[in-house]
Write an enzyme that holds these catalytic residues in place. Structure first.
Site, PDB file in Angstrom:
ATOM      1  N   ASN A 139       0.749  -1.206   0.057  1.00 54.01           N
ATOM      2  CA  ASN A 139       0.108   0.029   0.068  1.00 54.01           C
ATOM      3  C   ASN A 139       0.751   1.291   0.134  1.00 54.01           C
ATOM      4  O   ASN A 139       2.120   0.994   0.111  1.00 54.01           O
ATOM      5  CB  ASN A 139      -0.864  -0.097   1.231  1.00 54.01           C
ATOM      6  CG  ASN A 139      -0.061  -0.086   2.588  1.00 54.01           C
ATOM      7  OD1 ASN A 139       0.526   1.090   2.760  1.00 54.01           O
ATOM      8  ND2 ASN A 139      -0.334  -1.195   3.137  1.00 54.01           N
TER       9      ASN A 139
ATOM     10  N   ASP B  57      -4.438  -6.545   5.092  1.00 55.96           N
ATOM     11  CA  ASP B  57      -5.428  -7.179   5.616  1.00 55.96           C
ATOM     12  C   ASP B  57      -5.404  -8.632   5.123  1.00 55.96           C
ATOM     13  O   ASP B  57      -6.042  -9.531   5.415  1.00 55.96           O
ATOM     14  CB  ASP B  57      -6.860  -6.556   5.474  1.00 55.96           C
ATOM     15  CG  ASP B  57      -6.789  -5.282   6.574  1.00 55.96           C
ATOM     16  OD1 ASP B  57      -6.529  -5.259   7.422  1.00 55.96           O
ATOM     17  OD2 ASP B  57      -7.327  -4.421   5.998  1.00 55.96           O
TER      18      ASP B  57
ATOM     19  N   LYS C   2       8.272 -17.208 -11.109  1.00 55.71           N
ATOM     20  CA  LYS C   2       7.592 -15.937 -11.508  1.00 55.71           C
ATOM     21  C   LYS C   2       6.543 -16.232 -12.408  1.00 55.71           C
ATOM     22  O   LYS C   2       6.614 -17.281 -13.153  1.00 55.71           O
ATOM     23  CB  LYS C   2       8.461 -15.246 -12.242  1.00 55.71           C
ATOM     24  CG  LYS C   2       7.929 -13.696 -12.683  1.00 55.71           C
ATOM     25  CD  LYS C   2       9.051 -13.035 -13.637  1.00 55.71           C
ATOM     26  CE  LYS C   2       7.996 -11.980 -14.300  1.00 55.71           C
ATOM     27  NZ  LYS C   2       8.562 -11.608 -15.630  1.00 55.71           N
TER      28      LYS C   2
ATOM     29  N   PHE D 166      -4.275   3.361  14.694  1.00 54.98           N
ATOM     30  CA  PHE D 166      -4.724   4.419  13.588  1.00 54.98           C
ATOM     31  C   PHE D 166      -5.841   3.732  12.814  1.00 54.98           C
ATOM     32  O   PHE D 166      -6.135   2.663  12.753  1.00 54.98           O
ATOM     33  CB  PHE D 166      -3.298   4.544  12.841  1.00 54.98           C
ATOM     34  CG  PHE D 166      -2.540   5.639  13.222  1.00 54.98           C
ATOM     35  CD1 PHE D 166      -1.823   5.194  14.403  1.00 54.98           C
ATOM     36  CD2 PHE D 166      -2.359   7.168  12.590  1.00 54.98           C
ATOM     37  CE1 PHE D 166      -0.703   6.264  15.210  1.00 54.98           C
ATOM     38  CE2 PHE D 166      -1.407   7.926  13.279  1.00 54.98           C
ATOM     39  CZ  PHE D 166      -0.708   7.409  14.330  1.00 54.98           C
TER      40      PHE D 166
ATOM     41  N   LYS E 230     -13.945   0.847  15.610  1.00 60.20           N
ATOM     42  CA  LYS E 230     -12.688   0.154  15.350  1.00 60.20           C
ATOM     43  C   LYS E 230     -11.858   0.243  16.837  1.00 60.20           C
ATOM     44  O   LYS E 230     -11.238  -0.671  17.571  1.00 60.20           O
ATOM     45  CB  LYS E 230     -11.469   0.871  14.641  1.00 60.20           C
ATOM     46  CG  LYS E 230     -10.894   0.049  13.479  1.00 60.20           C
ATOM     47  CD  LYS E 230      -9.980   0.661  12.246  1.00 60.20           C
ATOM     48  CE  LYS E 230     -10.839   0.471  11.017  1.00 60.20           C
ATOM     49  NZ  LYS E 230     -10.248   1.078  10.019  1.00 60.20           N
TER      50      LYS E 230
ATOM     51  N   LYS F 290     -10.900  -3.166  18.656  1.00 61.48           N
ATOM     52  CA  LYS F 290      -9.670  -3.621  18.829  1.00 61.48           C
ATOM     53  C   LYS F 290      -9.138  -3.439  20.449  1.00 61.48           C
ATOM     54  O   LYS F 290      -7.934  -3.443  20.319  1.00 61.48           O
ATOM     55  CB  LYS F 290      -8.761  -3.101  17.731  1.00 61.48           C
ATOM     56  CG  LYS F 290      -9.281  -3.148  16.386  1.00 61.48           C
ATOM     57  CD  LYS F 290      -8.046  -3.002  15.379  1.00 61.48           C
ATOM     58  CE  LYS F 290      -8.448  -3.612  13.909  1.00 61.48           C
ATOM     59  NZ  LYS F 290      -7.612  -3.483  12.838  1.00 61.48           N
TER      60      LYS F 290
HETATM   61  N1  CTP Z   1      -3.845  -3.342  11.800  1.00 56.78           N
HETATM   62  C1  CTP Z   1      -3.145  -4.446  12.511  1.00 56.78           C
HETATM   63  N2  CTP Z   1      -3.237  -5.487  11.699  1.00 56.78           N
HETATM   64  C2  CTP Z   1      -3.800  -5.622  10.485  1.00 56.78           C
HETATM   65  C3  CTP Z   1      -4.477  -4.667  10.185  1.00 56.78           C
HETATM   66  C4  CTP Z   1      -4.487  -3.197  10.794  1.00 56.78           C
HETATM   67  O1  CTP Z   1      -2.461  -4.246  13.611  1.00 56.78           O
HETATM   68  N3  CTP Z   1      -3.754  -6.802   9.875  1.00 56.78           N
HETATM   69  C5  CTP Z   1      -3.830  -2.036  12.679  1.00 56.78           C
HETATM   70  C6  CTP Z   1      -3.050  -0.795  12.048  1.00 56.78           C
HETATM   71  O2  CTP Z   1      -1.826  -0.800  12.306  1.00 56.78           O
HETATM   72  C7  CTP Z   1      -3.999   0.313  12.616  1.00 56.78           C
HETATM   73  C8  CTP Z   1      -5.567  -0.281  12.661  1.00 56.78           C
HETATM   74  O3  CTP Z   1      -5.176  -1.679  12.917  1.00 56.78           O
HETATM   75  O4  CTP Z   1      -3.397   0.989  13.968  1.00 56.78           O
HETATM   76  C9  CTP Z   1      -6.504   0.205  11.714  1.00 56.78           C
HETATM   77  O5  CTP Z   1      -6.052  -0.388  10.537  1.00 56.78           O
HETATM   78  P1  CTP Z   1      -7.347  -0.437   9.399  1.00 56.78           P
HETATM   79  O6  CTP Z   1      -6.667  -1.105   8.270  1.00 56.78           O
HETATM   80  O7  CTP Z   1      -7.738   1.142   9.230  1.00 56.78           O
HETATM   81  O8  CTP Z   1      -8.375  -1.167   9.935  1.00 56.78           O
HETATM   82  P2  CTP Z   1      -8.928  -2.539   9.701  1.00 56.78           P
HETATM   83  O9  CTP Z   1      -9.091  -3.175  11.253  1.00 56.78           O
HETATM   84  O10 CTP Z   1      -8.146  -3.386   8.854  1.00 56.78           O
HETATM   85  O11 CTP Z   1     -10.512  -2.303   9.471  1.00 56.78           O
HETATM   86  P3  CTP Z   1     -10.995  -2.001   7.875  1.00 56.78           P
HETATM   87  O12 CTP Z   1     -10.217  -2.778   6.968  1.00 56.78           O
HETATM   88  O13 CTP Z   1     -12.106  -2.600   7.978  1.00 56.78           O
HETATM   89  O14 CTP Z   1     -10.877  -0.938   7.707  1.00 56.78           O
END
Ligand code: CTP
Length: 399
Positions: free
Chosen positions: A208, A276, A286, A321, A335, A339
């Site tokens: 990303n 995610d 490859k 975050f 969230k 969390k």
């Molecule tokens: N985060 C994490 N591990 C993951 C995904 C996210 O620790 N596998 C943490 C990020 O570091 C951040 C927070 O979760 O502090 C929010 O991440 P975000 O991607 O915005 O949230 P998600 O829980 O993944 O929710 P969504 O994808 O539904 O927005």
């Protein structure tokens, strides 16, 4: 941060003295009030006019110079100082300070200073490794002087080894840390930053746009405020901050393992953009293109923040975050609860000046019963506001 701070820069007779000019310039540009003190020998390497032009102050060399306000009362300068740095520091001056000798403007002033004092030795490797010099440095360290470890490389004499003056930006950072109030002294802080990368095959990965700037800003601000900081960094477009123990990782799984092994920190700030999903299969060779489209099967990664929230100790503060493109506050609040975080920094990447790659951010801080919208700030300022809130939460818990 350095604005209005009184910095004394001691320059002694080493070839590295010319580098002190750049450092003086950097400090002045950052708003510091810099006064340079030189030994007689230092003036053979660089002229005091250089420093006087850069700092706007008379360069102090001789204690008995009568045409100057501090000539009779050099202690006044020591009293005003917020930090002192001797860079470069020769074996001779190190020996003098360590043994209580004060026979010129620089050494008398250093002796009269009660503020933080930093010594940056620069000399030939054999001189540096001389047990007498080493003992003097240990003695200074014992008495609370900070010793800036000399860098290794090619020295002016042609030898290769330890003894070089550390880079100016490192010395700058040491001074900044010295003048910043240490309200996080003794607190261990774990920060994650940057993007994870999930391999598809030996050439490709899913990732990303995270630059790691926000996480690095938090790690640096915590370090400057005296915390013991560990940074677990994924892919980042910025260098990790100095004086921070940095662990580099690539994938979400590696980040999870690195964080889990350090999850006993007092404060955890999860600024990393963790994938995610990862490809279910990582192809050994490859992938070759074929006619038509292609489908990549994905599986969920470990949710690191959720794991931390589920295993949180009562004396631990966890900040997550949330970066959203819609319904920012509703999603962020959900969230925060899901969390089990104490604090959540929510930002919308739809706003100008916020989000990936830029040096500014617009964040709303959420706690269980508060919503604090921050204005457009630099990521450094945002980092400090996040740490202020964390400190407040710790204080409310009697920590
Ligand atoms: N985060 C994490 N591990 C993951 C995904 C996210 O620790 N596998 C943490 C990020 O570091 C951040 C927070 O979760 O502090 C929010 O991440 P975000 O991607 O915005 O949230 P998600 O829980 O993944 O929710 P969504 O994808 O539904 O927005």
């Amino acid at each position: 941060m350095l604005q209005g701070k009184c910095i004394l820069l001691g320059v002694t007779g080493s070839i590295a003295a010319y580098k002190a000019a750049n450092l003086a310039s950097m400090l002045v540009k950052a708003g510091a009030d810099v006064t340079v003190l030189m030994t007689e020998n230092a003036t053979k390497f660089i002229h005091p006019i250089t420093f006087e032009t850069l700092t706007g102050h008379k360069c102090l060399v001789d204690t008995f110079d009568r045409n100057f306000q501090y000539s009779v009362e050099h202690v006044a300068l020591a009293k005003r100082a917020d930090a002192v740095l001797v860079a470069p520091a020769t074996a001779n001056v190190i020996g003098k300070i360590a043994n209580g000798l004060a026979d010129d403007m620089l050494t008398t002033t250093v002796m009269a200073c009660t503020c933080k004092k930093i010594i940056a030795p620069a000399m030939n490797t054999n001189m540096l490794q001389n047990p007498i010099v080493q003992e003097n440095l240990e003695k200074l360290s014992f008495f609370g002087y900070e010793i800036a470890e000399p860098a290794t490389g090619r020295l002016a004499c042609g030898d290769v080894g330890a003894g070089k003056l550390p880079p100016e930006d490192e010395l700058f950072e040491r001074l900044l840390r010295a003048v910043t109030p240490h309200d996080l002294e003794g607190v261990s802080v774990l920060v994650t930053a940057g993007a994870t990368a999930e391999p598809v095959d030996p050439v490709r990965f899913l990732s990303n746009r995270s630059s790691g700037k926000m996480g690095c800003a938090v790690a640096r601000a915590a370090m400057l405020r005296g915390a013991k900081v560990t940074l677990v960094g994924g892919r980042m477009s910025v260098e990790p901050p100095r004086f921070v123990d940095t662990v580099r990782v690539e994938t979400a799984r590696e980040m999870f393992e690195a964080v889990r092994a350090r999850a006993d920190a007092d404060v955890i700030v999860k600024a990393a953009a963790v994938a995610d999903y990862r490809p279910k299969t990582v192809f050994e060779e490859k992938l070759k293109k074929t006619e038509g489209g292609a489908v990549l099967e994905l599986e969920r990664t470990e949710d690191i923040l959720a794991y931390l929230g589920a295993h949180k100790r009562a004396d631990q503060v966890i900040c997550g975050f949330a970066m959203e493109t819609e319904s920012l506050l509703e999603n962020a609040r959900e969230k925060l609860r899901r969390k089990n975080c104490d604090l959540l920094a929510a930002n919308s990447i739809r706003e100008d000046g916020a989000g990936f790659g830029v040096d500014t951010n617009i964040v709303t801080l959420l706690t269980e019963n508060e919503e604090i919208p921050l204005p457009l700030l630099t990521k450094d300022e945002t980092a400090d506001r996040i740490l202020d809130k964390i400190l407040e939460i710790r204080k409310a818990r009697g920590l």
